[in-house]
Every structure is written in structure tokens, then in C-alpha cells.
Design a protein around this motif. Structure first.
Motif, mmCIF file in Angstrom:
data_model
loop_
_atom_site.group_PDB
_atom_site.id
_atom_site.type_symbol
_atom_site.label_atom_id
_atom_site.label_comp_id
_atom_site.label_asym_id
_atom_site.label_seq_id
_atom_site.Cartn_x
_atom_site.Cartn_y
_atom_site.Cartn_z
ATOM 1 N N UNK A 26 0.633 -1.344 -0.020
ATOM 2 C CA UNK A 26 0.138 -0.148 0.167
ATOM 3 C C UNK A 26 0.944 1.349 -0.029
ATOM 4 N N UNK A 27 0.539 2.204 -0.586
ATOM 5 C CA UNK A 27 1.154 3.639 -0.716
ATOM 6 C C UNK A 27 1.037 4.039 0.625
ATOM 7 N N UNK A 28 2.166 4.565 1.082
ATOM 8 C CA UNK A 28 2.372 5.277 2.368
ATOM 9 C C UNK A 28 1.955 6.536 2.381
ATOM 10 N N UNK A 29 1.299 7.172 3.410
ATOM 11 C CA UNK A 29 0.993 8.872 3.351
ATOM 12 C C UNK A 29 2.010 9.378 3.767
ATOM 13 N N UNK A 30 2.279 10.633 2.962
ATOM 14 C CA UNK A 30 3.385 11.397 3.044
ATOM 15 C C UNK A 30 3.052 12.243 4.296
#
Length: 78
Positions: free
Chosen positions: A73-77
Motif C-alpha cells: 500500500x502507498x504510505x501517506x506522506x
């Protein structure tokens, strides 16, 4: 196949990329399709991106929509 055997299989395959699939199939005299079905029935599926075995509950988001595993999953910035 006994519950104990199924538990052993899911423990061995959980968190792997399928490297042990063939050996498990050979050891238990089952096909790859039967192994996939056994894993799904036990609550495991392959991540849609990395193909690793994960608990099915890990492959849905907060809205119960299918998604990749935590690692993919893309990690939040921040």
C-alpha cells in the motif's frame, strides 16, 4: 486433510511469496489449485501486487474494498 495439517500449511505459507507452494503440494499430494482453494477457505489470499500469502482481512481497506497488503500500500506522506 486434518485441521492440524491445514494449520501447518497456512503457518508455513503465510507471509511467503509462494516459494514453498510446490513442496507443500508434493508433500500432501494436492494440486496448486487445491492448495489455493485450501488457503482461501482458511482465510488467506495472495496480495494482488506482490503475490505473497496474506490473511484475507489484510487485503481490504477501511471501506471493505480490495487492496494490496500493508507492504504494498502507498504510505501517506507526512
Amino acid at each position: 486433510m486434518t485441521t492440524e495439517e491445514i494449520d501447518q500449511i497456512t503457518q508455513k505459507l503465510s507471509g511467503t511469496s509462494g516459494i514453498y507452494d510446490s513442496g507443500i503440494c508434493e508433500e500432501h499430494g494436492i494440486s496448486n489449485e487445491e492448495l489455493e482453494e485450501l488457503m482461501v477457505d482458511a482465510g488467506y489470499e495472495r496480495c494482488s501486487e506482490c503475490e505473497w500469502w496474506c490473511e484475507t482481512s489484510e487485503l481490504v481497506d477501511d471501506e471493505s474494498e480490495p487492496c494490496p497488503c500493508d507492504s504494498c500500500r502507498p504510505k501517506p506522506i507526512d
